[in-house]
Scaffold this motif. Structure first.
Motif, PDB file in Angstrom:
ATOM      1  N   LEU A  78       3.722   9.919  -7.562  1.00  0.00           N
ATOM      2  CA  LEU A  78       4.717  10.183  -8.613  1.00  0.00           C
ATOM      3  C   LEU A  78       4.047  10.347  -9.971  1.00  0.00           C
ATOM      4  CD1 LEU A  78       7.621   7.729  -7.712  1.00  0.00           C
ATOM      5  CD2 LEU A  78       7.662  10.219  -7.619  1.00  0.00           C
ATOM      6  N   GLY A  79       3.050   9.539 -10.235  1.00  0.00           N
ATOM      7  CA  GLY A  79       2.339   9.640 -11.503  1.00  0.00           C
ATOM      8  C   GLY A  79       1.541  10.921 -11.625  1.00  0.00           C
ATOM      9  N   LEU A  80       0.931  11.355 -10.520  1.00  0.00           N
ATOM     10  CA  LEU A  80       0.147  12.584 -10.557  1.00  0.00           C
ATOM     11  C   LEU A  80       1.035  13.816 -10.656  1.00  0.00           C
ATOM     12  CD1 LEU A  80      -2.633  11.806  -7.933  1.00  0.00           C
ATOM     13  CD2 LEU A  80      -2.843  11.867 -10.425  1.00  0.00           C
ATOM     14  N   LEU A  81       2.207  13.766 -10.057  1.00  0.00           N
ATOM     15  CA  LEU A  81       3.118  14.911 -10.115  1.00  0.00           C
ATOM     16  C   LEU A  81       3.863  14.995 -11.437  1.00  0.00           C
ATOM     17  CD1 LEU A  81       4.551  14.841  -6.498  1.00  0.00           C
ATOM     18  CD2 LEU A  81       2.806  16.344  -7.434  1.00  0.00           C
ATOM     19  N   GLY A  82       3.921  13.901 -12.177  1.00  0.00           N
ATOM     20  CA  GLY A  82       4.545  13.912 -13.501  1.00  0.00           C
ATOM     21  C   GLY A  82       3.649  14.639 -14.490  1.00  0.00           C
ATOM     22  N   GLY A  83       4.233  15.201 -15.512  1.00  0.00           N
ATOM     23  CA  GLY A  83       3.461  15.990 -16.455  1.00  0.00           C
ATOM     24  C   GLY A  83       2.932  15.205 -17.644  1.00  0.00           C
TER      25      GLY A  83
ATOM     26  N   LEU B 192       0.807  -1.217   0.000  1.00  0.00           N
ATOM     27  CA  LEU B 192       0.000   0.000   0.000  1.00  0.00           C
ATOM     28  C   LEU B 192       0.844   1.273   0.000  1.00  0.00           C
ATOM     29  CD1 LEU B 192      -3.038  -0.963   2.234  1.00  0.00           C
ATOM     30  CD2 LEU B 192      -3.047  -0.385  -0.178  1.00  0.00           C
ATOM     31  N   PRO B 193       1.866   1.388   0.860  1.00  0.00           N
ATOM     32  CA  PRO B 193       2.703   2.601   0.775  1.00  0.00           C
ATOM     33  C   PRO B 193       3.403   2.741  -0.576  1.00  0.00           C
ATOM     34  CG  PRO B 193       3.076   1.509   2.863  1.00  0.00           C
ATOM     35  CD  PRO B 193       2.231   0.592   2.031  1.00  0.00           C
ATOM     36  N   ALA B 194       3.870   1.630  -1.138  1.00  0.00           N
ATOM     37  CA  ALA B 194       4.523   1.702  -2.450  1.00  0.00           C
ATOM     38  C   ALA B 194       3.524   2.142  -3.519  1.00  0.00           C
ATOM     39  CB  ALA B 194       5.126   0.347  -2.813  1.00  0.00           C
TER      40      ALA B 194
ATOM     41  N   PRO C  19       5.718  -2.531  -7.875  1.00  0.00           N
ATOM     42  CA  PRO C  19       5.987  -1.295  -7.146  1.00  0.00           C
ATOM     43  C   PRO C  19       6.862  -1.505  -5.901  1.00  0.00           C
ATOM     44  CG  PRO C  19       3.667  -1.401  -7.706  1.00  0.00           C
ATOM     45  CD  PRO C  19       4.271  -2.716  -8.073  1.00  0.00           C
ATOM     46  N   VAL C  20       6.636  -2.596  -5.176  1.00  0.00           N
ATOM     47  CA  VAL C  20       7.441  -2.861  -3.981  1.00  0.00           C
ATOM     48  C   VAL C  20       8.883  -3.152  -4.373  1.00  0.00           C
ATOM     49  CG1 VAL C  20       7.798  -4.495  -2.088  1.00  0.00           C
ATOM     50  CG2 VAL C  20       5.528  -3.592  -2.539  1.00  0.00           C
TER      51      VAL C  20
ATOM     52  N   THR D 143      -2.202   2.676  -9.317  1.00  0.00           N
ATOM     53  CA  THR D 143      -3.663   2.592  -9.318  1.00  0.00           C
ATOM     54  C   THR D 143      -4.142   1.144  -9.334  1.00  0.00           C
ATOM     55  OG1 THR D 143      -3.751   4.694 -10.493  1.00  0.00           O
ATOM     56  CG2 THR D 143      -5.743   3.376 -10.499  1.00  0.00           C
ATOM     57  N   THR D 144      -3.503   0.306 -10.141  1.00  0.00           N
ATOM     58  CA  THR D 144      -3.927  -1.094 -10.167  1.00  0.00           C
ATOM     59  C   THR D 144      -3.685  -1.769  -8.828  1.00  0.00           C
ATOM     60  OG1 THR D 144      -1.813  -1.743 -11.124  1.00  0.00           O
ATOM     61  CG2 THR D 144      -3.640  -1.397 -12.642  1.00  0.00           C
ATOM     62  N   ALA D 145      -2.568  -1.431  -8.170  1.00  0.00           N
ATOM     63  CA  ALA D 145      -2.311  -2.014  -6.850  1.00  0.00           C
ATOM     64  C   ALA D 145      -3.325  -1.520  -5.827  1.00  0.00           C
ATOM     65  CB  ALA D 145      -0.892  -1.693  -6.402  1.00  0.00           C
ATOM     66  N   LEU D 146      -3.662  -0.238  -5.886  1.00  0.00           N
ATOM     67  CA  LEU D 146      -4.654   0.291  -4.937  1.00  0.00           C
ATOM     68  C   LEU D 146      -6.042  -0.293  -5.182  1.00  0.00           C
ATOM     69  CD1 LEU D 146      -3.711   4.064  -4.577  1.00  0.00           C
ATOM     70  CD2 LEU D 146      -3.407   2.226  -2.918  1.00  0.00           C
TER      71      LEU D 146
END
Length: 123
Positions: free
Chosen positions: A35-40, A26-28, A94-95, A51-54
């Protein structure tokens, strides 16, 4: 004819496994979503992985609820295995990436690493 109650062990293993994987997963996933949202970029892989992990964790909880009251023990084991594969499969990358990056950064501050500052003074 007796009413045989299916085993509750598969559901218990599913929720225990989901919680154990979720400690790191979950933290990862949250880090990758941020990181994805802050990327342009319009479409980026960190956002997709996070998102898939969440989304896998609520799905695993739903499968756990279904595995608690199955029609048969075989169906309970199938739902539990599906939930564990879903959570472990979506959280593994992600982990692994976040753990590798953290270990690499930690090694740089160790003796012989790029960021290592040798102690001053003589003995």
């Amino acid at each position: 004819m007796e009413n045989v109650r299916p085993s509750r062990l598969p559901g218990a293993l599913l929720i225990a496994g989901t919680c154990l994987v979720g400690i790191c997963g979950l933290p990862a996933a949250v880090v990758f979503v941020l990181l994805g949202l802050l990327g342009g970029l319009r479409f980026n892989y960190p956002l997709l992985m996070g998102t898939t992990a969440l989304l896998a964790y609520p799905a695993a909880v739903w499968l756990w609820l279904r595995a608690r009251r199955p029609g048969s023990t075989g169906r309970a084991w199938l739902l539990a295995a599906l939930g564990l594969l879903l959570v472990a499969g979506t959280s593994a990358l992600p982990v692994w990436i976040l753990g590798s990056a953290t270990a690499d950064e930690w090694r740089e501050t160790q003796p012989g690493g790029r960021g290592y500052v040798a102690p001053t003074g003589t003995r």
